[in-house]
Design an enzyme around this catalytic site. Structure first.
Site, PDB file in Angstrom:
ATOM      1  CG  HIS A  22       1.718   9.050   1.300  1.00 27.29           C
ATOM      2  ND1 HIS A  22       1.041   9.458   0.187  1.00 27.29           N
ATOM      3  CD2 HIS A  22       2.373   7.919   0.942  1.00 27.29           C
ATOM      4  CE1 HIS A  22       1.268   8.608  -0.805  1.00 27.29           C
ATOM      5  NE2 HIS A  22       2.076   7.659  -0.363  1.00 27.29           N
ATOM      6  CE  LYS A  46       6.385   4.539 -13.807  1.00 27.71           C
ATOM      7  NZ  LYS A  46       6.121   3.872 -12.538  1.00 27.71           N
ATOM      8  NE  ARG A 100      -0.971   0.521  -0.008  1.00 22.16           N
ATOM      9  CZ  ARG A 100      -0.931   0.980  -1.226  1.00 22.16           C
ATOM     10  NH1 ARG A 100      -1.652   2.005  -1.569  1.00 22.16           N
ATOM     11  NH2 ARG A 100      -0.167   0.411  -2.137  1.00 22.16           N
ATOM     12  CB  SER A 138      -0.953   8.070  -4.803  1.00 21.05           C
ATOM     13  OG  SER A 138      -0.405   8.529  -3.596  1.00 21.05           O
TER      14      SER A 138
END
Length: 176
Positions: A22, A46, A100, A138
């Site tokens: 990040h 969440k 990615r 993450s």
């Protein structure tokens, strides 16, 4: 002569926790925009490892000095709806997305089409992850930390300390 229009970018994500990947995308985005809004996704269904306030403070602590060095501005904000609506709310005309690999690309291309249909004023810019960070996520950082592994290669030192403290606190809570 009219004043130059400020280039505002929005970099959305959960940043739970912020990783070196990040930070790499943030650093590179700051060379493209005058003001980068790091939009932290908040979902009522969440429960993140770190609170919004903790994530925002870590992002500002790590990325603030980078922004100042580059002569740019960085702020954090929460969002819970559509990314294009968050972009509008913050005056951003660019959404920054880190890629990615191929799987990210397939998903992100679909999102670009949907976002462009909903808000053609906002462009999406993809920044490919640097080779040294492209494998970091993450989710994996949280899993490794939760199992007692070393996360120091994947996150900034401040983030590591915060995550390990949270893991220790959760571990103690689970033993009661």
């Amino acid at each position: 002569m009219a004043p130059k229009k400020q280039r505002v970018g929005l970099y959305p994500g959960t940043f739970d926790p912020m990783t070196n990947g990040h930070l790499d995308i943030i650093r590179r985005a700051l060379t493209l925009v005058d003001h980068l809004v790091v939009a932290i996704g908040v979902n009522a269904t969440k429960t993140p490892m770190l609170s919004f306030e903790e994530r925002a403070a870590l992002i500002e602590a790590e990325a603030g000095p980078v922004a100042r060095k580059l002569g740019a501005r960085i702020t954090t904000a929460s969002f819970s709806g559509l990314v294009v609506d968050a972009a509008d709310a913050h005056g951003a005309n660019v959404i920054i997305r880190g890629l990615r690999g191929g799987i990210d690309y397939e998903y992100e291309v679909q999102m670009v089409g949907m976002n462009r249909t909903m808000n053609p004023r906002v462009e999406t810019v993809f920044l490919a992850a640097s080779p040294e960070t492209q494998f970091i996520s993450s989710t994996l950082v949280r899993q490794i930390a939760g199992m007692g592994g070393d996360i120091s290669a994947f996150v900034p030192k401040r983030v590591e300390k915060k995550v390990l403290a949270r893991v220790a606190k959760l571990g103690k809570a689970g033993k009661k």
